[in-house]
Enzyme design. Structure first.
Site, PDB file in Angstrom:
ATOM      1  N   LYS A 127       0.862  -1.165   0.124  1.00 26.40           N
ATOM      2  CA  LYS A 127       0.071   0.080  -0.028  1.00 26.40           C
ATOM      3  C   LYS A 127       1.007   1.228   0.133  1.00 26.40           C
ATOM      4  O   LYS A 127       1.274   1.719   1.069  1.00 26.40           O
ATOM      5  CB  LYS A 127      -0.870  -0.010   1.252  1.00 26.40           C
ATOM      6  CG  LYS A 127      -2.161   0.726   1.176  1.00 26.40           C
ATOM      7  CD  LYS A 127      -3.197   0.373   1.902  1.00 26.40           C
ATOM      8  CE  LYS A 127      -4.360   1.357   2.071  1.00 26.40           C
ATOM      9  NZ  LYS A 127      -5.092   1.545   0.868  1.00 26.40           N
TER      10      LYS A 127
HETATM   11  N1  PXG Z   1      -7.858  -2.356  -3.138  1.00 28.91           N
HETATM   12  C1  PXG Z   1      -7.121  -1.352  -3.096  1.00 28.91           C
HETATM   13  C2  PXG Z   1      -6.258  -0.920  -4.383  1.00 28.91           C
HETATM   14  C3  PXG Z   1      -7.210  -0.377  -1.965  1.00 28.91           C
HETATM   15  O1  PXG Z   1      -6.444   0.887  -2.045  1.00 28.91           O
HETATM   16  C4  PXG Z   1      -8.597  -1.766  -0.741  1.00 28.91           C
HETATM   17  C5  PXG Z   1      -8.538  -2.612  -2.042  1.00 28.91           C
HETATM   18  C6  PXG Z   1      -9.355  -2.627   0.197  1.00 28.91           C
HETATM   19  O2  PXG Z   1      -8.588  -2.560   1.332  1.00 28.91           O
HETATM   20  P1  PXG Z   1      -9.053  -2.671   2.864  1.00 28.91           P
HETATM   21  O3  PXG Z   1      -7.814  -2.902   3.478  1.00 28.91           O
HETATM   22  O4  PXG Z   1      -9.348  -1.024   3.076  1.00 28.91           O
HETATM   23  O5  PXG Z   1     -10.339  -3.164   3.029  1.00 28.91           O
HETATM   24  C7  PXG Z   1      -7.908  -0.729  -0.977  1.00 28.91           C
HETATM   25  C8  PXG Z   1      -8.047   0.201   0.066  1.00 28.91           C
HETATM   26  C9  PXG Z   1      -8.502   6.272   0.635  1.00 28.91           C
HETATM   27  C10 PXG Z   1      -8.383   5.019   1.042  1.00 28.91           C
HETATM   28  O6  PXG Z   1      -8.475   7.306   1.520  1.00 28.91           O
HETATM   29  C11 PXG Z   1      -8.225   3.962   0.273  1.00 28.91           C
HETATM   30  C12 PXG Z   1      -8.319   2.623   0.747  1.00 28.91           C
HETATM   31  C13 PXG Z   1      -8.670   2.334   2.039  1.00 28.91           C
HETATM   32  C14 PXG Z   1      -8.900   3.346   2.904  1.00 28.91           C
HETATM   33  C15 PXG Z   1      -8.693   4.767   2.544  1.00 28.91           C
HETATM   34  O7  PXG Z   1      -8.415   6.504  -0.727  1.00 28.91           O
HETATM   35  N2  PXG Z   1      -8.108   1.685  -0.134  1.00 28.91           N
END
Ligand code: PXG
Length: 286
Positions: free
Chosen positions: A149
């Site tokens: 991430k």
């Molecule tokens: N795929 C991608 C590419 C992400 O960036 C998820 C799946 C879902 O993962 P989680 O662990 O959240 O279930 C993500 C998560 C933001 C923001 O502020 C982006 C994410 C999570 C929280 C905030 O843009 N992406």
């Protein structure tokens, strides 16, 4: 608003980093986005573990222990009186001279922001979301792996622009083999003949923490699950479809590329999982 910057709680105006920080210059750093429910930081340990793994993968040594990071996160949430909200953790490579060499940088910056969160409109949870497939594919796993991430989200931003241009709030991304990967900020699930299916991490996806929680909740509810290869055909003929993510939680999808999914309404198992997820967020030990 109080921001935690390298262990100090400071005002928004004092929360600044150098223009020479490689987080800004090269997207060189890692982050997490975490929900806060009822003042408790949701699945905090899982998010902190992923943050440290992302950092390790890019050879970034976070200068504090994960226990200290957990405490700093809780303190920042408490200092801002956040009940239901959102925490953003960012660790940058730190400032250095121009050039990619990480040995010319020092002092990684640790930023913790606790804020409220803008949600998808309630209407989307009721009636479901429309999706398109972006032509931008997910990063090749041998490039910057999607498991990290990182602060470099341009791959996803390019796909998101395609969605926005097409009038959707999310966009589906395929991997370099043409298989279904995930959306720009959410993981994807389908139901087919009562089986819950989602791409496995080796499809080149971020292994979402919401994804893993939903898989666990489904198994506990007796719904069979499969982490498997999916192609777009599987999605087009699915009975139900939904997305998971920290911001989205569980969102029903009712069309993909203009094709109706199932009967074009949020499906019963999706609704059930959404309820189970909400219940889970309210559990004290979550
Ligand atoms: N795929 C991608 C590419 C992400 O960036 C998820 C799946 C879902 O993962 P989680 O662990 O959240 O279930 C993500 C998560 C933001 C923001 O502020 C982006 C994410 C999570 C929280 C905030 O843009 N992406």
């Amino acid at each position: 608003m109080k921001i935690s910057l390298n262990g100090q709680l400071v005002g928004k105006e004092q929360a600044v980093v150098s223009v020479f920080d490689h987080g800004l210059l090269y997207g060189d750093g890692v982050f997490e986005g975490i929900r806060v429910y009822g003042g408790k930081v949701f699945l905090l340990k899982d998010h902190i573990d992923r943050l440290y793994e992302s950092a390790k993968a890019i050879r970034l040594e976070i200068p504090i222990s994960s226990a200290a990071m957990i405490q700093a996160t809780k303190d920042t949430v408490a200092a801002n009186g956040i009940g239901d909200g959102y925490v953003r953790l960012v660790v940058t490579r730190g400032a250095g001279s121009l050039g990619l060499d990480i040995r010319r940088t020092s002092h990684p910056q640790i930023i913790i922001i606790a804020d409220t969160i803008t949600l998808y409109p309630a209407e989307i949870y009721e009636n479901g979301m429309n999706l398109i497939t972006a032509s931008t594919i997910r990063n090749h796993p041998a490039a910057c792996p999607a498991r990290i991430k990182s602060l470099n989200y341009l791959n996803n931003i390019l796909a998101k622009i395609e969605g926005t241009d097409a009038g959707t709030v999310e966009a589906l991304m395929l991997n370099h083999k043409g298989e279904v990967a995930e959306c720009t900020g959410d993981n994807i699930f389908i139901l087919k003949n009562g089986v819950l299916k989602t791409p496995s991490p080796d499809a080149g996806i971020l292994e979402g923490i919401t994804r893993n929680a939903v898989l666990r909740l489904a198994r506990e509810a007796g719904i069979p699950t499969q982490e498997t290869t999916l192609i777009r055909h599987d999605l087009y003929v699915a009975d139900e479809m939904f997305l998971t993510g920290t911001a989205a939680e569980v969102v029903p999808v009712v069309s993909l590329d203009g094709r109706k999914i199932g009967d074009g309404k949020p499906g019963p198992i999706t609704r059930r999982l959404l309820e189970l997820f909400h219940e889970f967020t309210r559990r004290v030990d979550a």
